[in-house]
Design a protein around this motif. Sequence first.
Motif, PDB file in Angstrom:
ATOM      1  N   MET A  91     -35.355 -39.391  -3.716  1.00 38.97           N
ATOM      2  CA  MET A  91     -34.560 -38.190  -3.957  1.00 38.97           C
ATOM      3  C   MET A  91     -33.546 -38.468  -5.073  1.00 38.97           C
ATOM      4  N   ASN A  92     -33.516 -37.619  -6.096  1.00 40.68           N
ATOM      5  CA  ASN A  92     -32.522 -37.771  -7.146  1.00 40.68           C
ATOM      6  C   ASN A  92     -31.687 -36.516  -7.239  1.00 40.68           C
ATOM      7  N   THR A  93     -30.429 -36.668  -7.082  1.00 44.58           N
ATOM      8  CA  THR A  93     -29.569 -35.506  -7.087  1.00 44.58           C
ATOM      9  C   THR A  93     -28.238 -35.876  -7.724  1.00 44.58           C
ATOM     10  N   ASN A  94     -27.594 -34.898  -8.312  1.00 45.47           N
ATOM     11  CA  ASN A  94     -26.277 -35.179  -8.892  1.00 45.47           C
ATOM     12  C   ASN A  94     -25.181 -35.093  -7.843  1.00 45.47           C
ATOM     13  N   GLU A  95     -25.545 -34.509  -6.707  1.00 50.83           N
ATOM     14  CA  GLU A  95     -24.541 -34.360  -5.658  1.00 50.83           C
ATOM     15  C   GLU A  95     -24.489 -35.618  -4.800  1.00 50.83           C
ATOM     16  N   THR A  96     -23.311 -35.860  -4.280  1.00 47.22           N
ATOM     17  CA  THR A  96     -23.178 -37.015  -3.378  1.00 47.22           C
ATOM     18  C   THR A  96     -23.992 -36.760  -2.118  1.00 47.22           C
ATOM     19  N   ARG A  97     -24.756 -37.771  -1.728  1.00 42.76           N
ATOM     20  CA  ARG A  97     -25.526 -37.665  -0.484  1.00 42.76           C
ATOM     21  C   ARG A  97     -24.727 -38.300   0.659  1.00 42.76           C
ATOM     22  N   HIS A  98     -24.980 -37.808   1.847  1.00 37.60           N
ATOM     23  CA  HIS A  98     -24.289 -38.335   3.019  1.00 37.60           C
ATOM     24  C   HIS A  98     -25.346 -38.866   3.977  1.00 37.60           C
ATOM     25  N   ILE A  99     -25.244 -40.149   4.284  1.00 34.90           N
ATOM     26  CA  ILE A  99     -26.304 -40.785   5.080  1.00 34.90           C
ATOM     27  C   ILE A  99     -25.700 -41.560   6.246  1.00 34.90           C
ATOM     28  N   LEU A 100     -26.262 -41.321   7.420  1.00 39.96           N
ATOM     29  CA  LEU A 100     -25.817 -42.039   8.609  1.00 39.96           C
ATOM     30  C   LEU A 100     -26.969 -42.930   9.073  1.00 39.96           C
ATOM     31  N   SER A 101     -26.744 -44.235   9.039  1.00 37.76           N
ATOM     32  CA  SER A 101     -27.775 -45.195   9.446  1.00 37.76           C
ATOM     33  C   SER A 101     -27.724 -45.418  10.946  1.00 37.76           C
ATOM     34  N   LEU A 102     -28.863 -45.215  11.588  1.00 37.33           N
ATOM     35  CA  LEU A 102     -28.935 -45.429  13.034  1.00 37.33           C
ATOM     36  C   LEU A 102     -29.641 -46.745  13.317  1.00 37.33           C
ATOM     37  N   SER A 103     -29.195 -47.380  14.390  1.00 40.38           N
ATOM     38  CA  SER A 103     -29.843 -48.631  14.782  1.00 40.38           C
ATOM     39  C   SER A 103     -30.645 -48.456  16.055  1.00 40.38           C
ATOM     40  N   GLY A 104     -30.430 -47.319  16.711  1.00 35.62           N
ATOM     41  CA  GLY A 104     -30.957 -47.181  18.070  1.00 35.62           C
ATOM     42  C   GLY A 104     -29.967 -47.753  19.068  1.00 35.62           C
ATOM     43  N   GLY A 105     -28.834 -48.216  18.580  1.00 37.55           N
ATOM     44  CA  GLY A 105     -27.783 -48.738  19.448  1.00 37.55           C
ATOM     45  C   GLY A 105     -26.754 -47.668  19.776  1.00 37.55           C
ATOM     46  N   LYS A 106     -25.816 -48.021  20.648  1.00 35.93           N
ATOM     47  CA  LYS A 106     -24.906 -47.009  21.179  1.00 35.93           C
ATOM     48  C   LYS A 106     -23.911 -46.471  20.148  1.00 35.93           C
ATOM     49  N   ASP A 107     -23.352 -47.352  19.314  1.00 34.30           N
ATOM     50  CA  ASP A 107     -22.261 -46.913  18.438  1.00 34.30           C
ATOM     51  C   ASP A 107     -22.747 -45.980  17.331  1.00 34.30           C
ATOM     52  N   SER A 108     -23.824 -46.355  16.650  1.00 33.53           N
ATOM     53  CA  SER A 108     -24.319 -45.473  15.578  1.00 33.53           C
ATOM     54  C   SER A 108     -24.854 -44.165  16.172  1.00 33.53           C
ATOM     55  N   SER A 109     -25.430 -44.247  17.369  1.00 32.90           N
ATOM     56  CA  SER A 109     -25.928 -43.025  18.011  1.00 32.90           C
ATOM     57  C   SER A 109     -24.764 -42.102  18.362  1.00 32.90           C
ATOM     58  N   ALA A 110     -23.715 -42.700  18.916  1.00 34.08           N
ATOM     59  CA  ALA A 110     -22.534 -41.893  19.249  1.00 34.08           C
ATOM     60  C   ALA A 110     -21.923 -41.299  17.979  1.00 34.08           C
ATOM     61  N   LEU A 111     -21.982 -42.055  16.897  1.00 34.67           N
ATOM     62  CA  LEU A 111     -21.439 -41.534  15.640  1.00 34.67           C
ATOM     63  C   LEU A 111     -22.243 -40.307  15.177  1.00 34.67           C
ATOM     64  N   ALA A 112     -23.564 -40.390  15.338  1.00 36.33           N
ATOM     65  CA  ALA A 112     -24.407 -39.243  14.954  1.00 36.33           C
ATOM     66  C   ALA A 112     -24.024 -38.011  15.771  1.00 36.33           C
ATOM     67  N   VAL A 113     -23.799 -38.238  17.063  1.00 34.97           N
ATOM     68  CA  VAL A 113     -23.393 -37.120  17.934  1.00 34.97           C
ATOM     69  C   VAL A 113     -22.029 -36.593  17.477  1.00 34.97           C
ATOM     70  N   TYR A 114     -21.118 -37.512  17.244  1.00 34.05           N
ATOM     71  CA  TYR A 114     -19.742 -37.180  16.858  1.00 34.05           C
ATOM     72  C   TYR A 114     -19.687 -36.412  15.539  1.00 34.05           C
ATOM     73  N   MET A 115     -20.578 -36.766  14.609  1.00 30.72           N
ATOM     74  CA  MET A 115     -20.535 -36.170  13.273  1.00 30.72           C
ATOM     75  C   MET A 115     -21.372 -34.896  13.165  1.00 30.72           C
ATOM     76  N   ARG A 116     -22.097 -34.585  14.241  1.00 26.72           N
ATOM     77  CA  ARG A 116     -23.001 -33.433  14.159  1.00 26.72           C
ATOM     78  C   ARG A 116     -22.235 -32.175  13.744  1.00 26.72           C
ATOM     79  N   GLY A 117     -22.739 -31.521  12.707  1.00 22.48           N
ATOM     80  CA  GLY A 117     -22.131 -30.274  12.238  1.00 22.48           C
ATOM     81  C   GLY A 117     -20.907 -30.470  11.360  1.00 22.48           C
ATOM     82  N   LYS A 118     -20.450 -31.709  11.198  1.00 21.44           N
ATOM     83  CA  LYS A 118     -19.216 -31.923  10.413  1.00 21.44           C
ATOM     84  C   LYS A 118     -19.510 -32.115   8.924  1.00 21.44           C
TER      85      LYS A 118
END
Length: 265
Positions: free
Chosen positions: A1-28
């Motif tokens: 993907m090439n874009t001039n706009e900043t991309r926002h990426i959340l890396s998941l590990s399948g572990g609790k903290d990154s998963s909770a972060l995905a939940v926490y950031m949903r819609g934000k």
Amino acid sequence: MNTNETRHILSLSGGKDSSALAVYMRGKVPGMEYVFCDTGKELAETYEYLAKLEAFLGQRIVRLNDDRGFDHWLRIYAGYLPSSRTRWCTRQLKLKPFEKYVGEDEVVSYVGIRADEDREGYISTKPNIKARFPFREDGIAHADVLRILDEAGLGLPDYYKWRSRSGCYFCFFQRKAEWVGLLKHHPDLYEEAKKYEKIDPETGERYTWAQGESLEDIARPERLVQIRSRSGGLGKKQEASRALVDVLGSEDDDDGDQACTICSV
Ligand code: SF4
């Protein structure tokens, strides 16, 4: 993907903290991308949990793979098993696929390091990738993460009953008690992990996952009893009543700095 706009990426590990972060950031953050760097050596429970998370988020989690895989890189590194000192696995199987996916785009990478953790983690240092730590910014700690996952109806991944973090089934960061957990819950994977261990016939040097002890040794009945009694975290009662992450929670944090921050928080 090439874009001039900043991309926002959340890396998941399948572990609790990154998963909770995905939940926490949903819609934000509009256009948030979710990725999972798959080493091909993950536990089935990790994939199951990611599927639950995808359903919750209503969005696909992009799987990033290194096409050549762990065994290829093991040959390149002359059979040297990765260790905390020579962590080629994280670099080749997690960081590089992530950096390839990002390309030269400007990216904000959301990392699930908590406010109660004192570490920077093992993350990409490419100048176009800027890390953000929302849990740290907002004071989200261990108990909050458990609450976030609970309230989302996700709970913890099943492997937390016997293991304190996500990652490859043979991860060298496992404690002896966690190897015992692998033997109990995935004896086939324990056997697979054993096959990677070797003794150099010329030098007598041992290539083992766990420090100073082979998996063959760990699996001896008297050693199993010893490890179980010392850990206090893998008895039937504990498994039934609470996750290992609660039992070993503080230890998890102690050596968490070593873990794959891009993919195991
Ligand atoms: S989970 Fe462990 S073995 Fe797998 S890539 Fe990360 S450090 Fe290496």
